[in-house]
Design an enzyme around this catalytic site. Sequence first.
Site, PDB file in Angstrom:
ATOM      1  N   ASN A   7       1.456  -5.345   0.887  1.00 10.89           N
ATOM      2  CA  ASN A   7       1.929  -4.201   0.098  1.00 10.89           C
ATOM      3  C   ASN A   7       2.738  -4.740  -1.093  1.00 10.89           C
ATOM      4  O   ASN A   7       3.754  -5.418  -0.904  1.00 10.89           O
ATOM      5  CB  ASN A   7       2.795  -3.314   1.005  1.00 10.89           C
ATOM      6  CG  ASN A   7       3.336  -2.100   0.273  1.00 10.89           C
ATOM      7  OD1 ASN A   7       3.792  -2.217  -0.856  1.00 10.89           O
ATOM      8  ND2 ASN A   7       3.301  -0.951   0.907  1.00 10.89           N
ATOM      9  N   HIS A  10       6.851  -3.438  -4.175  1.00 14.25           N
ATOM     10  CA  HIS A  10       8.157  -3.876  -4.667  1.00 14.25           C
ATOM     11  C   HIS A  10       8.087  -4.804  -5.864  1.00 14.25           C
ATOM     12  O   HIS A  10       9.104  -5.073  -6.504  1.00 14.25           O
ATOM     13  CB  HIS A  10       8.996  -4.433  -3.520  1.00 14.25           C
ATOM     14  CG  HIS A  10       9.347  -3.323  -2.570  1.00 14.25           C
ATOM     15  ND1 HIS A  10       9.942  -2.160  -3.011  1.00 14.25           N
ATOM     16  CD2 HIS A  10       9.105  -3.150  -1.259  1.00 14.25           C
ATOM     17  CE1 HIS A  10      10.079  -1.330  -1.986  1.00 14.25           C
ATOM     18  NE2 HIS A  10       9.566  -1.900  -0.919  1.00 14.25           N
ATOM     19  N   HIS A  43       1.519   2.191  -2.445  1.00 19.19           N
ATOM     20  CA  HIS A  43       1.919   3.580  -2.174  1.00 19.19           C
ATOM     21  C   HIS A  43       2.179   4.253  -3.516  1.00 19.19           C
ATOM     22  O   HIS A  43       3.144   3.914  -4.204  1.00 19.19           O
ATOM     23  CB  HIS A  43       3.187   3.571  -1.314  1.00 19.19           C
ATOM     24  CG  HIS A  43       3.619   4.921  -0.840  1.00 19.19           C
ATOM     25  ND1 HIS A  43       4.614   5.102   0.088  1.00 19.19           N
ATOM     26  CD2 HIS A  43       3.195   6.175  -1.157  1.00 19.19           C
ATOM     27  CE1 HIS A  43       4.793   6.396   0.319  1.00 19.19           C
ATOM     28  NE2 HIS A  43       3.945   7.069  -0.439  1.00 19.19           N
ATOM     29  N   ARG A  45       3.650   7.040  -4.937  1.00 19.32           N
ATOM     30  CA  ARG A  45       4.541   8.129  -4.506  1.00 19.32           C
ATOM     31  C   ARG A  45       4.495   9.265  -5.510  1.00 19.32           C
ATOM     32  O   ARG A  45       4.234   9.061  -6.691  1.00 19.32           O
ATOM     33  CB  ARG A  45       5.974   7.618  -4.356  1.00 19.32           C
ATOM     34  CG  ARG A  45       6.123   6.583  -3.253  1.00 19.32           C
ATOM     35  CD  ARG A  45       7.578   6.225  -3.060  1.00 19.32           C
ATOM     36  NE  ARG A  45       8.291   7.302  -2.407  1.00 19.32           N
ATOM     37  CZ  ARG A  45       8.640   7.314  -1.110  1.00 19.32           C
ATOM     38  NH1 ARG A  45       8.360   6.292  -0.331  1.00 19.32           N
ATOM     39  NH2 ARG A  45       9.277   8.336  -0.600  1.00 19.32           N
ATOM     40  N   ARG A  49       8.000   6.267  -8.292  1.00 21.61           N
ATOM     41  CA  ARG A  49       9.177   5.402  -8.462  1.00 21.61           C
ATOM     42  C   ARG A  49       8.814   3.920  -8.596  1.00 21.61           C
ATOM     43  O   ARG A  49       9.590   3.140  -9.104  1.00 21.61           O
ATOM     44  CB  ARG A  49      10.180   5.617  -7.335  1.00 21.61           C
ATOM     45  CG  ARG A  49       9.732   5.056  -5.997  1.00 21.61           C
ATOM     46  CD  ARG A  49      10.827   5.134  -4.981  1.00 21.61           C
ATOM     47  NE  ARG A  49      11.114   6.502  -4.597  1.00 21.61           N
ATOM     48  CZ  ARG A  49      11.651   6.830  -3.419  1.00 21.61           C
ATOM     49  NH1 ARG A  49      11.988   5.898  -2.551  1.00 21.61           N
ATOM     50  NH2 ARG A  49      11.867   8.084  -3.102  1.00 21.61           N
ATOM     51  N   GLU A  70      -1.668   4.205   0.168  1.00 23.52           N
ATOM     52  CA  GLU A  70      -0.772   5.070   0.962  1.00 23.52           C
ATOM     53  C   GLU A  70      -0.395   6.244   0.086  1.00 23.52           C
ATOM     54  O   GLU A  70      -0.041   6.062  -1.090  1.00 23.52           O
ATOM     55  CB  GLU A  70       0.509   4.331   1.333  1.00 23.52           C
ATOM     56  CG  GLU A  70       0.316   3.208   2.305  1.00 23.52           C
ATOM     57  CD  GLU A  70       1.616   2.440   2.519  1.00 23.52           C
ATOM     58  OE1 GLU A  70       2.666   2.822   1.970  1.00 23.52           O
ATOM     59  OE2 GLU A  70       1.559   1.440   3.226  1.00 23.52           O
ATOM     60  N   THR A 101       9.525   5.150   3.488  1.00 28.43           N
ATOM     61  CA  THR A 101       8.975   6.126   4.435  1.00 28.43           C
ATOM     62  C   THR A 101       9.784   6.091   5.733  1.00 28.43           C
ATOM     63  O   THR A 101       9.888   5.043   6.368  1.00 28.43           O
ATOM     64  CB  THR A 101       7.493   5.796   4.732  1.00 28.43           C
ATOM     65  OG1 THR A 101       6.867   5.480   3.505  1.00 28.43           O
ATOM     66  CG2 THR A 101       6.795   6.963   5.386  1.00 28.43           C
ATOM     67  N   GLU A 151      -1.987   4.138  11.863  1.00 33.51           N
ATOM     68  CA  GLU A 151      -1.066   3.033  11.605  1.00 33.51           C
ATOM     69  C   GLU A 151       0.216   3.342  12.367  1.00 33.51           C
ATOM     70  O   GLU A 151       0.864   4.358  12.120  1.00 33.51           O
ATOM     71  CB  GLU A 151      -0.786   2.867  10.113  1.00 33.51           C
ATOM     72  CG  GLU A 151       0.215   1.733   9.871  1.00 33.51           C
ATOM     73  CD  GLU A 151       0.269   1.250   8.435  1.00 33.51           C
ATOM     74  OE1 GLU A 151      -0.756   1.315   7.734  1.00 33.51           O
ATOM     75  OE2 GLU A 151       1.355   0.795   8.025  1.00 33.51           O
ATOM     76  N   HIS A 191       5.614  -1.390   8.754  1.00 30.51           N
ATOM     77  CA  HIS A 191       6.929  -0.894   8.338  1.00 30.51           C
ATOM     78  C   HIS A 191       8.056  -1.705   8.958  1.00 30.51           C
ATOM     79  O   HIS A 191       8.213  -1.709  10.169  1.00 30.51           O
ATOM     80  CB  HIS A 191       7.136   0.598   8.642  1.00 30.51           C
ATOM     81  CG  HIS A 191       8.039   1.212   7.610  1.00 30.51           C
ATOM     82  ND1 HIS A 191       9.391   1.006   7.590  1.00 30.51           N
ATOM     83  CD2 HIS A 191       7.758   1.966   6.522  1.00 30.51           C
ATOM     84  CE1 HIS A 191       9.908   1.628   6.551  1.00 30.51           C
ATOM     85  NE2 HIS A 191       8.944   2.211   5.877  1.00 30.51           N
TER      86      HIS A 191
HETATM   87  N1  PXP Z   1       2.965   0.925   6.105  1.00 26.88           N
HETATM   88  C1  PXP Z   1       3.350   2.110   5.570  1.00 26.88           C
HETATM   89  C2  PXP Z   1       2.604   3.332   5.969  1.00 26.88           C
HETATM   90  C3  PXP Z   1       4.403   2.191   4.638  1.00 26.88           C
HETATM   91  O1  PXP Z   1       4.775   3.390   4.124  1.00 26.88           O
HETATM   92  C4  PXP Z   1       5.051   0.995   4.245  1.00 26.88           C
HETATM   93  C5  PXP Z   1       6.118   1.046   3.200  1.00 26.88           C
HETATM   94  O2  PXP Z   1       5.563   1.432   1.988  1.00 26.88           O
HETATM   95  C6  PXP Z   1       4.617  -0.212   4.815  1.00 26.88           C
HETATM   96  C7  PXP Z   1       3.587  -0.212   5.762  1.00 26.88           C
HETATM   97  C8  PXP Z   1       5.240  -1.508   4.454  1.00 26.88           C
HETATM   98  O3  PXP Z   1       6.572  -1.527   4.910  1.00 26.88           O
HETATM   99  P1  PXP Z   1       7.509  -2.738   4.557  1.00 26.88           P
HETATM  100  O4  PXP Z   1       7.670  -2.756   3.074  1.00 26.88           O
HETATM  101  O5  PXP Z   1       8.769  -2.432   5.289  1.00 26.88           O
HETATM  102  O6  PXP Z   1       6.817  -3.984   5.049  1.00 26.88           O
END
Ligand code: PXP
Length: 239
Positions: A7, A10, A43, A45, A49, A70, A101, A151, A191
Site C-alpha cells: 500500500n 503514505h 485507498h 479516500r 487526503r 480500497e 480505517t 480482508e 492493517h
Molecule cells: N488494508 C486495508 C483495508 C486498509 O484500509 C489499510 C490502510 O489503508 C491497509 C490494509 C494497510 O494498513 P497499514 O498501512 O496499517 O499497513
Amino acid sequence: MALLGVNVDHVATIRQARGTNEPDPVTAAALAELAGADGITIHLREDRRHIQDRDLELMRQTVKTRLNLEMAATEEMVGIALKVRPDAVTLVPEKRKELTTEGGLNVSLLRQTLKKHIELLKQGGISVSLFIDPDLEQVKASHRIGADAIEIHTGAYCDAPCAEMRSSELDKIAAAVKAGNKLGMMVHAGHGLTYFNVRPVVGLGGVREFNIGHSIISRAVLVGMERAVREMKALVDGA
Ligand code: PXP
C-alpha cells in the site's frame, strides 16, 4: 506462499503535506513491483487526503502486477472503479475524521447496499473483497452477498496491549480465516501489520494476500523502497 500487496498511500501523504508533486506514489509503486511486490494497493479516500484520482489513473496504466483499489461503498466510488477498472476493489468503511480505517464493515447491516455494489463491480470484471473484523457473522454475511474475498482486519491484534490479548485476537483471526476458506472465499489480511508482528499471522496459513502499507513505507524512508519491500516479502513468504 502468500502474496504481498504494498500500500503506497503514505508516499502520497508526504507529497500532500507540501502540496507539491513529489514523492510520486506512481514511482513508488513501480519500485515496489521491481522489488517483488505481488500487487499495489491504494485507498482513494472521499476526502482525497493522500491518493488522488490522477494517481489511480496513472497506476492503472503502469502497474504490471495487480492493482487493488480500497474505497468506500458509495455510488461515486463505484462509478470511478467501473471507469478505471482496477483488478480488485476492497470495500472499506470510511469516516472523515479517522486517521486511518478504524474498523471493518458491518456487512449484515449494510447488506443491501453492499450487494448492489458488489454485483455492479463484478459485472465490470472486478474482483471484490470486503474489509471485515475477524468475526464469524461478518464472514458468513460476506459470503451470502457474493464477495469474492474478505480482508480480515488485523488492527486489534496489532494494537493489543499485552501478550494474552494479542493471542486471543490471533485466535479470532485464525477462526475467521478458516471460516472464509471453508466457504470458498479468498482470504486476505491487513492493517497495522509490521515487520515485528506479521509472522504469527503468516504462521496461521490460509491467508492468500497481505496488504501492508505504513510499516513498509516507514522503513522505505530510511532504507529505500527496494530493501523495505524485499524484507517484508521474505516475512510474508514465511522466512
Ligand atoms: N488494508 C486495508 C483495508 C486498509 O484500509 C489499510 C490502510 O489503508 C491497509 C490494509 C494497510 O494498513 P497499514 O498501512 O496499517 O499497513
